[in-house]
Design a protein around this motif. Structure first.
Motif, PDB file in Angstrom:
ATOM      1  N   PRO A   1       0.805  -1.232   0.000  1.00 21.70           N
ATOM      2  CA  PRO A   1       0.000   0.000   0.000  1.00 21.70           C
ATOM      3  C   PRO A   1       0.841   1.286   0.000  1.00 21.70           C
ATOM      4  O   PRO A   1       0.317   2.363  -0.256  1.00 21.70           O
ATOM      5  CB  PRO A   1      -0.832  -0.102   1.281  1.00 21.70           C
ATOM      6  N   ASP A   2       2.144   1.179   0.247  1.00 21.21           N
ATOM      7  CA  ASP A   2       3.014   2.362   0.151  1.00 21.21           C
ATOM      8  C   ASP A   2       3.469   2.607  -1.285  1.00 21.21           C
ATOM      9  O   ASP A   2       4.215   3.547  -1.550  1.00 21.21           O
ATOM     10  CB  ASP A   2       4.260   2.190   1.027  1.00 21.21           C
ATOM     11  N   ASP A   3       3.094   1.740  -2.176  1.00 20.57           N
ATOM     12  CA  ASP A   3       3.477   1.924  -3.579  1.00 20.57           C
ATOM     13  C   ASP A   3       2.318   2.523  -4.364  1.00 20.57           C
ATOM     14  O   ASP A   3       1.153   2.367  -4.003  1.00 20.57           O
ATOM     15  CB  ASP A   3       3.917   0.593  -4.194  1.00 20.57           C
ATOM     16  N   LEU A   4       2.677   3.197  -5.454  1.00 24.45           N
ATOM     17  CA  LEU A   4       1.679   3.923  -6.232  1.00 24.45           C
ATOM     18  C   LEU A   4       1.185   3.057  -7.392  1.00 24.45           C
ATOM     19  O   LEU A   4       1.989   2.379  -8.056  1.00 24.45           O
ATOM     20  CB  LEU A   4       2.325   5.201  -6.778  1.00 24.45           C
ATOM     21  N   VAL A   5      -0.129   3.089  -7.622  1.00 24.31           N
ATOM     22  CA  VAL A   5      -0.707   2.273  -8.693  1.00 24.31           C
ATOM     23  C   VAL A   5      -1.488   3.188  -9.636  1.00 24.31           C
ATOM     24  O   VAL A   5      -2.374   3.909  -9.199  1.00 24.31           O
ATOM     25  CB  VAL A   5      -1.673   1.216  -8.111  1.00 24.31           C
ATOM     26  N   TYR A   6      -1.126   3.164 -10.898  1.00 25.91           N
ATOM     27  CA  TYR A   6      -1.865   3.944 -11.893  1.00 25.91           C
ATOM     28  C   TYR A   6      -2.858   3.047 -12.623  1.00 25.91           C
ATOM     29  O   TYR A   6      -2.487   1.969 -13.117  1.00 25.91           O
ATOM     30  CB  TYR A   6      -0.906   4.552 -12.923  1.00 25.91           C
ATOM     31  N   LEU A   7      -4.105   3.488 -12.708  1.00 23.55           N
ATOM     32  CA  LEU A   7      -5.127   2.735 -13.429  1.00 23.55           C
ATOM     33  C   LEU A   7      -5.544   3.561 -14.654  1.00 23.55           C
ATOM     34  O   LEU A   7      -6.059   4.665 -14.502  1.00 23.55           O
ATOM     35  CB  LEU A   7      -6.357   2.497 -12.543  1.00 23.55           C
ATOM     36  N   SER A   8      -5.310   3.018 -15.840  1.00 24.97           N
ATOM     37  CA  SER A   8      -5.662   3.755 -17.060  1.00 24.97           C
ATOM     38  C   SER A   8      -6.682   2.951 -17.860  1.00 24.97           C
ATOM     39  O   SER A   8      -6.734   1.727 -17.773  1.00 24.97           O
ATOM     40  CB  SER A   8      -4.439   3.964 -17.947  1.00 24.97           C
ATOM     41  N   GLY A   9      -7.462   3.668 -18.672  1.00 24.28           N
ATOM     42  CA  GLY A   9      -8.451   2.997 -19.507  1.00 24.28           C
ATOM     43  C   GLY A   9      -8.275   3.384 -20.962  1.00 24.28           C
ATOM     44  O   GLY A   9      -8.061   4.551 -21.276  1.00 24.28           O
ATOM     45  N   GLY A  10      -8.355   2.388 -21.856  1.00 28.90           N
ATOM     46  CA  GLY A  10      -8.280   2.662 -23.290  1.00 28.90           C
ATOM     47  C   GLY A  10      -6.895   2.408 -23.838  1.00 28.90           C
ATOM     48  O   GLY A  10      -5.898   2.871 -23.296  1.00 28.90           O
ATOM     49  N   LEU A  11      -6.826   1.634 -24.908  1.00 24.21           N
ATOM     50  CA  LEU A  11      -5.537   1.269 -25.508  1.00 24.21           C
ATOM     51  C   LEU A  11      -5.360   2.020 -26.825  1.00 24.21           C
ATOM     52  O   LEU A  11      -6.166   1.857 -27.750  1.00 24.21           O
ATOM     53  CB  LEU A  11      -5.474  -0.246 -25.764  1.00 24.21           C
ATOM     54  N   ARG A  12      -4.325   2.834 -26.922  1.00 28.10           N
ATOM     55  CA  ARG A  12      -4.025   3.592 -28.147  1.00 28.10           C
ATOM     56  C   ARG A  12      -3.715   2.590 -29.253  1.00 28.10           C
ATOM     57  O   ARG A  12      -2.870   1.698 -29.075  1.00 28.10           O
ATOM     58  CB  ARG A  12      -2.818   4.485 -27.858  1.00 28.10           C
ATOM     59  N   VAL A  13      -4.411   2.726 -30.380  1.00 25.31           N
ATOM     60  CA  VAL A  13      -4.195   1.774 -31.477  1.00 25.31           C
ATOM     61  C   VAL A  13      -3.156   2.330 -32.461  1.00 25.31           C
ATOM     62  O   VAL A  13      -3.313   3.430 -32.994  1.00 25.31           O
ATOM     63  CB  VAL A  13      -5.521   1.469 -32.215  1.00 25.31           C
TER      64      VAL A  13
END
Ligand code: B12
Length: 474
Positions: free
Chosen positions: A363-375
């Motif tokens: 939980p001390d680490d950062l998590v990025y959540l992204s949506g959508g894959l560039r084609v």
């Protein structure tokens, strides 16, 4: 000796200013044969470019084009507009010498960017030998059509991102000696590559198209010697960052590099992007820790078994679980990156990844959540998008970019899932949020100074985020 001016057109300062490694490597390679000068646009942003062209009076001008867009569906920045208006157009107005393009962004859209900018030539893929060949022919007034990877407005050389020459024999970049490196040292990154090529098969990724599919390794002794020499010049404040697509592929190379750094007793701060869960081991983390790694990026994209398969990530859930456990065991500060919306994504697969985050990630680490894959053209996801009728063969995809969202995780819905998941988890941020609030940043800087904290910035920011939450400020 004929003269070439190499122009860095990248002015993006986020997440920090990136020194132009590619053109420095090219400059090192060409300097035996040509008088080479570099104009770095990162901080000058084109203001003095015309004056530099007039005084250096080059026979050729090369422009490095790295970024096209931010690869974030919510943001519409199109970097090429600035590349054209701040760099290429003003130069075109004052000189008729050949204008040559290259760079990773350029390589993804070679004909389209040549057309957009009106430049004369472009080189897809690595620049060293191909540029030497192109300049040789141009200098003698010979026909350049047919040189592999060379594009003109009328023709394109057979594209072959094959082994150009033993990468190990290439001269070092010595970035800090080629340009004014001082402004870069504020965030202190000396970029370094340990290999070229990516043999992974992730369906959306442009890396194998840019670098080729075959690994070409630099010898660990040469990498360590470069770091040792640069560290002696730059002092202990500078971080060395590996810019390989994936640092720990192929298995064994990263371990050898660490062993060599340890053997030479080089005391530097290291970081890397692209730790792939496939080849992680206790030995790798133990060596990385000992060699001086202060921070890593881990990029599994998904922890759902079916999505891992659909994205062709090439690892298993067991691999990512082991990786997360090792990261905790060795307390290696890590930023994790997940990318949702690929073929087959739905609420259930999304939740599978969330439960991995909850159960395994520190939980001390950062998590990025992204949506959508560039084609990108040339990828498997391009074929899927075409087959599903999401795009047409005539679509350029350069601008505006097209992002793939599976039918069961459409853009707006996925965004609401991500936003809700991030509200519940203090260490998770939507990928679209790139900058922490100014006030949070100020508090973090003050805390680091007053307590002499040396941890990665993201860990300090996370601590402040948690404190703000506890104080009811979030
Ligand atoms: C490492 C990396 C990062 C690191 C950088 C760390 C660092 N210290 O440099 C981090 C994670 C910070 C990062 C951030 C970003 N990145 Co990035 N990154 C890369 C990566 C993997 C490698 C780049 C690199 O250094 N390669 C090694 C050097 C030696 O190669 P090179 O510069 O390409 O140069 C060679 C050739 O291109 C050519 N060449 C270069 N210039 C010229 C000029 C001429 C005239 C010629 C002939 C040839 C030539 O010859 C060189 C030597 O052979 C690439 C993908 C890839 N595999 O290339 C993406 C990539 C460049 N990034 C990309 C993007 C979008 C970004 C961000 C905008 C993302 C974001 N939303 O935050 C930011 C921008 C950062 C900035 N300030 O510019 C995209 C750009 C394409 C696009 N869609 O725009 C890429 C291609 C990945 C992708 N999605 O496809 N990135």
């Amino acid at each position: 000796m004929m003269k070439i001016l190499l122009v860095n057109t990248n002015t993006e300062k986020f997440p920090y200013p990136i020194p132009p490694l590619g053109i420095c490597l090219i400059a090192s390679f060409l300097q035996e044969h040509y008088e080479v000068s570099i104009y770095d646009g990162m901080f000058d942003e084109g203001r003095n470019l015309e004056a530099v062209v007039n005084s250096f009076n080059p026979d050729f001008i090369g422009f490095s084009i790295r970024n096209v867009d931010e690869v974030v569906p919510e943001r519409k920045t199109f970097f090429l507009e600035g590349v054209y208006s701040q760099f290429i157009a003003p130069v075109r107005k004052i000189t008729t010498v050949p204008l040559i393009l290259g760079g990773s962004g350029y390589t993804i859209f070679p004909s389209e960017i040549l057309e957009y900018t009106g430049a004369d030539y472009g080189i897809a893929g690595e620049g060293e030998e191909t540029l030497l060949a192109l300049l040789g022919k141009l200098g003698k007034g010979e026909d350049v059509t047919g040189i592999p990877n060379v594009f003109t407005r009328e023709s394109q050389g057979a594209q072959s991102l094959k082994k150009e020459r033993d990468y190990d024999k290439m001269p070092w970049s010595c970035i800090d000696q080629k340009l004014d490196f001082k402004p870069y040292t504020a965030r202190g990154v000396y970029s370094i590559q340990t290999k070229r090529g990516c043999a992974l098969q992730c369906i959306y990724c442009s890396y194998p198209l840019i670098e080729g599919k075959q690994y070409r390794l630099r010898a660990p002794a040469s990498i360590s010697a470069e770091i040792e020499e640069a560290a002696a010049r730059l002092g202990p404040e500078v971080t060395f960052e590996f810019v390989d697509s994936t640092f720990n592929e192929p298995r064994g190379h990263a371990e050898e590099i660490c062993r060599e750094l340890i053997r030479r007793k080089i005391k530097v701060r290291l970081r890397t992007m692209g730790i792939n869960p496939r080849n992680t081991s206790r030995e790798l983390f133990s060596l990385m820790k000992e060699a001086g790694f202060a921070q890593i990026d881990v990029t599994p994209d998904s922890a759902s078994p079916s999505l891992i398969r659909s994205l062709r990530k090439g690892f298993t859930t067991g691999d990512i679980q082991r990786t997360a456990n090792l990261i905790r065991e060795f307390d290696m500060p890590s930023m994790w990156f997940f990318l949702f919306g690929g073929p087959g994504e739905n609420r259930e697969t999304f939740d599978e990844t969330l439960s991995f985050i909850d159960n395994f990630i520190n939980p001390d680490d950062l998590v990025y959540l992204s949506g959508g894959l560039r084609v990108y053209p040339g990828t498997r996801l391009y074929d899927v998008s075409l087959k599903e009728g999401r795009i047409a063969a005539s679509d350029l995809l350069l601008h505006p970019p097209f992002f793939y969202f599976s039918k069961d995780s459409p853009q707006a819905e996925l965004k609401s899932w991500i936003d809700a998941a991030c509200l519940e988890r203090l260490n998770c941020l939507p990928g679209a949020i790139s900058n922490p609030p100014q006030e949070m940043l100020r508090e973090a800087v003050a805390l680091r100074q007053s307590e002499g904290i040396n941890e990665p910035m993201f860990r300090t920011l996370l601590r402040i985020r948690k404190k703000w939450k506890a104080d009811g400020l979030l």
